[in-house]
Design a protein around this motif. Structure first.
Motif: not given
Length: 640
Positions: A613-625
């Motif tokens: 359900v989560l993936y690392p954000k390609p444009d910066g640190p952190g994760y997104a759903i």
């Protein structure tokens, strides 16, 4: 033993003899030398060589009765070429350097002789080699003619054999001129069949044959669509609809083959891309190209224009490279695909062709793209401490843009606005700074690193001390008790495994460094497949997933989903605050790293719904759903 005085005397006499003869016959010697050079140019020396290259004293023709067959037929064929203003040489090699009128004469002569010899057969057992440009019968000796017609006889009988390229070109010239008056349908099949068979001996014809088959279709109009023939090509045509659509969809940013179609610099052939870490090197190139695409867009330049022009127009000259006579034709249009069209005029074939060819172009700015790719490689080499590469020169970029304007002395200010802007960006240091930032992102994103040997390698699974996790688990349970959390089906700290004191590696999953996707997701967009194993796309058991999550995991997921965290978790107020500060607090809740939270959530999601359900954000640190789960998670987590 002889003292050699007689030999010296004979040598002196010979030298004096040559000197005298050279003084007397200087003009005759020059003529002989010129004749020898011309013989070499036109391949006539080939008649004096065996197939293995050893010289012969005489050609086969001089040993035979010139009145006997097939030499009598050859003489009649050559008689067709008599012309008062044409010398003994030059009817094949110099075609490309003579006037247009002479070129047309050569092609008409070839067709005339070709029809005379259309049904001729031979069986010659002393083959000789042959080479030359724009090869025709008139450029061959008798022995070469016998070699060619013997080969052609066997080819037509279904026994193709290897032969010199020039001989093969004579046969292609016969086919494109329809020497045997075949129907268009049969003629294009003969051309295709020859290509398929001969490429086993000489694949260099591939580049030309895919164009000449297209030209045959245009000039003779066989029944059906051109796609029916192009689909059978052993090598793809550069201008297939698939290639065009892949450029339009942006696939050129993550496919070296597409990048290099539009580039003068072939980055995939360099030593850097042939190292053992080549797969990650290519991923790094793709990552950089994606970053550069955004960089150009921010400055008002569509980078796709450097790689691809949706419509280019140039004069249409059929069978370029062949000896060809254009037959009668009418003004009109021949559509080869959705993107490629030939527009005929009503004029005869001349220096400007038969009309206009409209088609997409992927080669208009090859020097510009080559400059860009080489600059990217130089910066990657620097990051990997790999041996340096000589930088490209910006003057080639300027020349390419000038050429695209139609003349070499065009000023930058007179060019199209986007070319001016692109040229300015390529000159600035900001370009190399952007490339360096993209490479740093790729090598410091937590999934790829540069090892001590200068190789790119995937990061090893993170070693987690489970004693520390056990402490965190107990702290979570204590926090839960203090908050009096009672949730049906929830097992607090279920993600925290029991430990025997020994550390155990925890996998970070399969990650695509370019798109930031995990387990089948690329670029943040899921690859949807059918079947029960992918039940998540039918709704999935999201409540079961939430029931398996620990308190901080649910809270972190709620923050990412944008749900209000209140009630027992937050006592009526957001638990971590809003915005990036809130996410940062969530990421380090009770000392737990963000990567560990996300990995734990994804592992439970795999068990519950069969997907992450989560993936690392390609444009910066952190994760997104992932988008398909966002609304459902937000609705279920809201108000927890």
């Amino acid at each position: 033993m002889k003292d050699g005085s007689d030999d010296k005397t004979r040598s002196s006499d010979l030298v004096r003899s040559y000197a005298v003869r050279g003084a007397v016959d200087e003009e005759a010697s020059a003529v002989d030398e010129a004749k020898m050079i011309m013989d070499l140019l036109f391949g006539r020396m080939g008649a004096a060589r065996q197939a293995g290259g050893a010289p012969k004293q005489k050609t086969a023709a001089t040993k035979e009765d010139p009145q006997a067959e097939p030499y009598a037929t050859f003489r009649r064929m050559r008689a067709l070429a008599k012309r008062a203003d044409t010398g003994s040489y030059g009817r094949s090699f110099w075609d490309g350097y003579r006037t247009e009128r002479d070129n047309r004469y050569t092609a008409k002569l070839f067709c005339k002789q070709g029809r005379f010899m259309a049904g001729f057969t031979d069986d010659y057992d002393k083959p000789v080699d042959f080479w030359g440009l724009y090869a025709t019968y008139d450029g061959m000796s008798d022995a070469q003619l016998r070699t060619y017609f013997t080969w052609r006889t066997r080819l037509r009988a279904g026994t193709p054999e290897k032969i010199d390229h020039a001989y093969a070109m004579v046969y292609v010239n016969e086919l494109v001129n329809n020497i045997r008056d075949a129907t268009p349908a049969r003629g294009i099949e003969e051309l295709m069949d020859f290509w398929m068979g001969f490429r086993a001996f000489d694949p260099s014809l591939d580049f030309y044959m895919r164009v000449w088959v297209r030209d045959y279709f245009v000039m003779y109009r066989p029944p059906g669509e051109f796609a029916e023939y192009s689909r059978r090509f052993p090598v793809s045509s550069v201008l297939t609809e698939e290639v065009v659509e892949r450029f339009l969809s942006g696939d050129y940013l993550n496919d070296l083959r597409l990048l290099e179609l539009a580039s003068s610099y072939k980055i995939s052939t360099t030593p850097l891309c042939k190292r053992k870490d080549n797969a990650l090197t290519k991923q790094c190139i793709y990552h950089v190209m994606g970053r550069l695409n955004r960089f150009f867009a921010q400055h008002g330049v569509d980078m796709l224009k450097l790689f691809f022009e949706p419509e280019s127009e140039n004069y249409y000259v059929p069978f370029n490279g062949c000896v060809y006579v254009a037959g009668p034709h009418e003004a009109g249009e021949v559509r080869l695909s959705r993107y490629e069209t030939v527009l005929f005029n009503d004029k005869p074939l001349g220096a400007v062709g038969l009309g206009m060819h409209r088609h997409p172009s992927i080669a208009g700015y090859q020097k510009v793209v080559g400059y860009l790719l080489k600059t990217v490689e130089i910066k990657i080499r620097e990051a990997l401490h790999y041996r340096p590469l000589k930088p490209p020169v910006i003057s080639k970029v300027k020349e390419n843009f000038q050429k695209s304007e139609g003349y070499y002395y065009a000023s930058i200010r007179s060019m199209e606005k986007w070319k001016q802007d692109a040229y300015a960006l390529l000159k600035k240091k900001a370009l190399t700074d952007e490339i360096e930032k993209a490479i740093y992102e790729f090598t410091h994103g937590g999934y790829v690193k540069v090892d001590e040997r200068g190789y790119l390698c995937a990061t090893r699974p993170v070693e987690i001390d489970l004693n520390r996790l056990d402490t965190i688990r107990r702290e979570h349970e204590e926090t839960a008790r203090k908050l009096a959390v009672e949730e049906e089906g929830a097992t607090v700290g279920a993600a925290m495994p029991k430990t025997d004191g020994a550390p155990r590696p925890v996998s970070l999953g399969t990650f695509d460094p370019v798109g930031g996707g995990v387990h089948g997701h690329v670029g943040g967009n899921p690859t949807v497949t059918g079947g029960p194993e992918n039940a998540a796309f039918a709704g999935g058991d999201i409540p079961a997933l939430l029931g398996a999550l620990s308190v901080p995991e649910r809270a972190y997921l709620a923050v990412l989903a944008g749900a209000g965290v209140s009630g027992a978790l937050g006592e009526g107020r957001p638990l971590f605050g809003k915005g990036s500060a809130g996410r940062s607090a969530a990421a380090h809740f009770k000392g737990m790293p963000e990567e560990l939270l996300a990995e734990s959530i994804n592992e439970k999601a795999l068990d519950a719904i069969g997907d992450n359900v989560l993936y690392p954000k390609p444009d910066g640190p952190g994760y997104a759903i992932y988008e398909e789960y966002g609304d459902q998670l937000a609705a279920l987590l809201d108000g927890m």
